[in-house]
Design an enzyme around this catalytic site. Structure first.
Site, PDB file in Angstrom:
ATOM      1  CB  ILE A  33      -0.958   0.007   1.217  1.00 22.82           C
ATOM      2  CG1 ILE A  33      -2.054  -1.051   1.021  1.00 22.82           C
ATOM      3  CG2 ILE A  33      -1.571   1.393   1.434  1.00 22.82           C
ATOM      4  CD1 ILE A  33      -3.104  -1.080   2.117  1.00 22.82           C
ATOM      5  CG  ASP A  81      12.649  -2.673  14.249  1.00 20.41           C
ATOM      6  OD1 ASP A  81      11.529  -2.157  14.464  1.00 20.41           O
ATOM      7  OD2 ASP A  81      12.914  -3.864  14.517  1.00 20.41           O
ATOM      8  CE  LYS A 141       9.188  12.244  21.260  1.00 16.54           C
ATOM      9  NZ  LYS A 141       8.992  13.493  22.036  1.00 16.54           N
ATOM     10  CB  SER A 158      -5.588   3.382  11.231  1.00 18.62           C
ATOM     11  OG  SER A 158      -6.139   2.721  12.335  1.00 18.62           O
ATOM     12  CE  LYS A 176      -2.778  -1.015  11.600  1.00 24.05           C
ATOM     13  NZ  LYS A 176      -1.636  -0.285  11.028  1.00 24.05           N
TER      14      LYS A 176
END
Ligand code: COA
Length: 289
Positions: A33, A81, A141, A158, A176
């Site tokens: 996606i 990661d 962040k 989500s 989610k």
């Protein structure tokens, strides 16, 4: 091979250079996606950074996407990661050194597998929550300084499966739901800084790993259950992405854009998988901790 091509611009509804001079940073950008989201952004003028765990897959995808538009720059950064904020921060630093800035962020990295509660260990639950939820937090962040400098925009990827109960997805549903809550809070908190924050919740998207794992074989063909009578395409998610990052959405923040052909309104789509397999948990003498 890319999913989109120049016809996305020539036959599409978007102006071809709406993202000229902008840079999009995408976790999971080599995945089915998110990769097409990147393709659309690049075709419409943006440069891009895709990060992922797998080095070869990430670099190969970046090269292929870069070829979509002459002059486009697409950086692939592997060995990242999202559970480790320092590893994303390093990728952000490299991106800014090479591409100059970050305007848009797609937090798309996700982990998923089907598991009944009995066989879902505490560590398995933690792995998925750490990738999907903590990973989304870490991504924002690490990009925050760039986002506030450039009055950027964020899209979290989500799902819809936490709108109701989906068996074997308790870990993903919990993660989610957390992503949606994180997005809502950040939309309110970062709005005054000029940063917009939205969620895309894809439904049954054809050809994705998630869909092939979730659609049980031998049940009613999924497209017949979808109100618009077709499966979703990755391009549908790309179109929503372009809208949410474009100036057309400058007053849109704190929203969850469901792109599912209306499917979640129909309810739990796993059909006949429930409850027979769930009941088998009663017969297993062992509980995996
Ligand atoms: N059913 C039940 N438990 C499973 C599982 C499955 N199919 N797959 C993994 N687990 C468990 C492992 O057994 C382990 O738990 P344990 O230590 O109690 O045995 C735990 O999950 C972590 O597994 P590990 O392979 O060490 O984690 P990882 O960090 O390398 O991988 C996952 C993360 C598990 C999410 C893995 O599926 C993954 O990397 N997925 C990325 C790709 C993906 O899921 N894409 C789909 C996007 S929708």
């Amino acid at each position: 091979m890319t999913t989109l091509d120049k016809s996305f611009v020539t036959n599409g509804v978007w102006k071809e250079d709406i993202f000229k001079g902008k840079v999009v940073f995408v976790t999971g950008g080599a995945g089915t996606i998110c990769r097409v989201q990147v393709e659309a952004m690049v075709l419409l003028g943006a440069d891009a950074v895709i990060v992922g765990r797998n080095v070869d897959k990430t670099i190969k995808a970046a090269k292929e996407i870069e070829e979509l538009r002459p002059g486009a720059k697409v950086l692939g950064v592997g060995n990242v990661d999202v559970r480790d904020v320092q590893s994303i921060a390093k990728a952000v630093q490299e991106s800014v050194e090479k591409l100059g800035r970050i305007d848009f962020v797609i937090a798309g990295a996700a982990g998923n597998f089907l598991s009944d509660f009995n066989h879902l260990s505490s560590n398995a639950f933690k792995s998925v929550v750490s990738i999907d939820l903590l990973g989304s937090f870490n991504t924002i962040k690490a990009c925050f300084d760039q986002l506030r400098k450039n009055k950027g925009a964020i899209i979290f990827i989500s799902a819809t499966l936490h709108y109701y109960g989906v068996p074997f997805q308790s870990h993903v549903g919990a993660a989610k739901a957390g992503v949606d809550a994180l997005s809502n809070a950040l939309a309110v908190e970062l709005g005054p800084l000029g940063i917009r924050v939205n969620v895309i919740a894809p439904g049954a998207i054809d050809g994705t790993e998630g869909f092939s794992r979730l659609a049980p074989p031998g049940t009613t063909p999924m497209h017949e259950k979808v109100p618009v009578q077709r499966l979703g395409q990755t391009k549908d998610i790309a179109e929503a992405t372009v809208y949410l990052f474009s100036p057309a959405a400058s007053y849109v923040t704190g929203t969850i854009q469901v792109v599912d052909g209306g499917l979640w309104h129909v309810g739990n789509f796993m059909g006949s998988l429930y409850p027979s397999v769930v009941k088998q948990q009663n017969e297993d003498p062992e509980v995996k901790l």
